[in-house]
Design a protein around this motif. Sequence first.
Motif: not given
Length: 519
Positions: A47-61
């Motif tokens: 599982e990959v967790l968010a390192p900080e709060a924010g908004t997902l701006s780009d998916v590169m994979a």
Amino acid sequence: MATEIKAPTFPESVAEGTVAAWHKKPGDSVERDELIVEIETDKVVLEVLAPEAGTLSDVMAEEGDTVESEQVLGKLGAAGDAKSGDGEKAEKREKEEGAAKASASEGGKASGGKQHDVKAPSFPESIQEGTVATWHKKVGEAVKRDEVLADIETDKVVLEVVAPADGALAEIKAEEGSQVESEAVLAVFTEGAGGDSGAGESQSASASEGSDDDGADEKVGDKIVAPAARKMIAEHDLDVSRIEGTGKGGRVLKEDVQKAVKDGSAKKAAKSSAPAKKAAAPVAEGDRAEKRVPMTRLRKTIAKRLVEAQQTAAMLTTYNEVDMGAVMNLRAQYKETFQKAHDTKLGFMGFFVKAASEALKRFPDVNASIDGDEIVYHGFQDIGVAVSTDRGLVVPVLRDTDAMKIADVEKGIVDFGRRARDGKLGIDEMQGGTFTITNGGIFGSLLSTPIINPPQTAILGMHKIQERPMAVNGKVEIRPMMYLALSYDHRMIDGKDAVQFLVTIKNLLEDPARLLLDV
């Protein structure tokens, strides 16, 4: 400033992984430590967790892409920054999704949505195939993204197959009980389908008219049978052609089957091909039902390994008994303090694991394993703890037990037990192990002979604590005693070492201070 979302650091034995599922879309807000994406490797799902709060701006994979250790998977922008950077992709995706939802709400055909092949997970090298254990969804039934569609049972664990998106199953290609290989196509999935649309349209239409239960009708022979009726027909082994349907269009309802069961008018005729001896057998009155089910893959594997252990190992068992009074007094004295400090109960297994770890260091032959014509001496103590489940016995492994505290052991065992019963143990958690402990005492066993878990060379059996009269310093006292059994491979371990190993465990348990003082 954008924050990079990276794949985890893979173990040395894992070269790459596959992006299994994104749980967030570009433009979605995420909280710190919230699950964003899952990476599937040969052995486990990471599982990959968010390192900080924010908004997902780009998916590169994208999902299905192969990624390497610590590769950048996407970017996380500041909270609320949905359109920053490469946010145009998010906006485009949102428009596409909005259009799809609009067309669905206007009664557009669900079959017009994107179709996916639902595949079995990638099995590890040690597993050749699996069995489709259960389909949790029927064709045409609406499901949500990541909802469990089916369970695949392998030799060691049950793997879950989840929905790739919101939608419905359009076709099931691998029925329950069928054998499937790694990444075999199990079904066809249609995005946006479900309910009365798409693949389930014709079935749900007939089911909605006078239906007495959930699910889709099915044609059996020349009869249309309701799901609840179909279940009862299978349970009572009835001939559907002899049941008169009273539903619309001759549909066989649950009430029709109940009537047929009551008057006995739909029993199947005896097969002429049955052996004469079986046909002539007298039939006793009363309920003498038998149920024949195929052996599960896990049960077959357990049987195979146990028989193999007895056929290949020169197995002997030595017995001893231990006075559990000191451990029981220590446990009674500190159990409440222990639970407050460590948020777990103080049991007996922690003492046994620590005593076995110490004894394994003193007798390296017992901690060794046999690989063909070679002996492998392990410089660590990884102890497997046998856990009983409804599906069979599994043996998850506690790693480096010599370095663990008793609280760590107890927490690990509780976690293993819970996840074993839910079928959530990972394959890597049940591989390896240099020694095994099994506790038949929790079921009331007073004495038994455990069977070695290959390629290990020994296994310790715990049993019920029984109060018995014992001679103590020339006097008879009632003491809480437990029989211990050590089964060992005589090809590797001499009788003297096996006996001394068991005596060491006995001495450590009868004087727990030895565990702290290492004496």
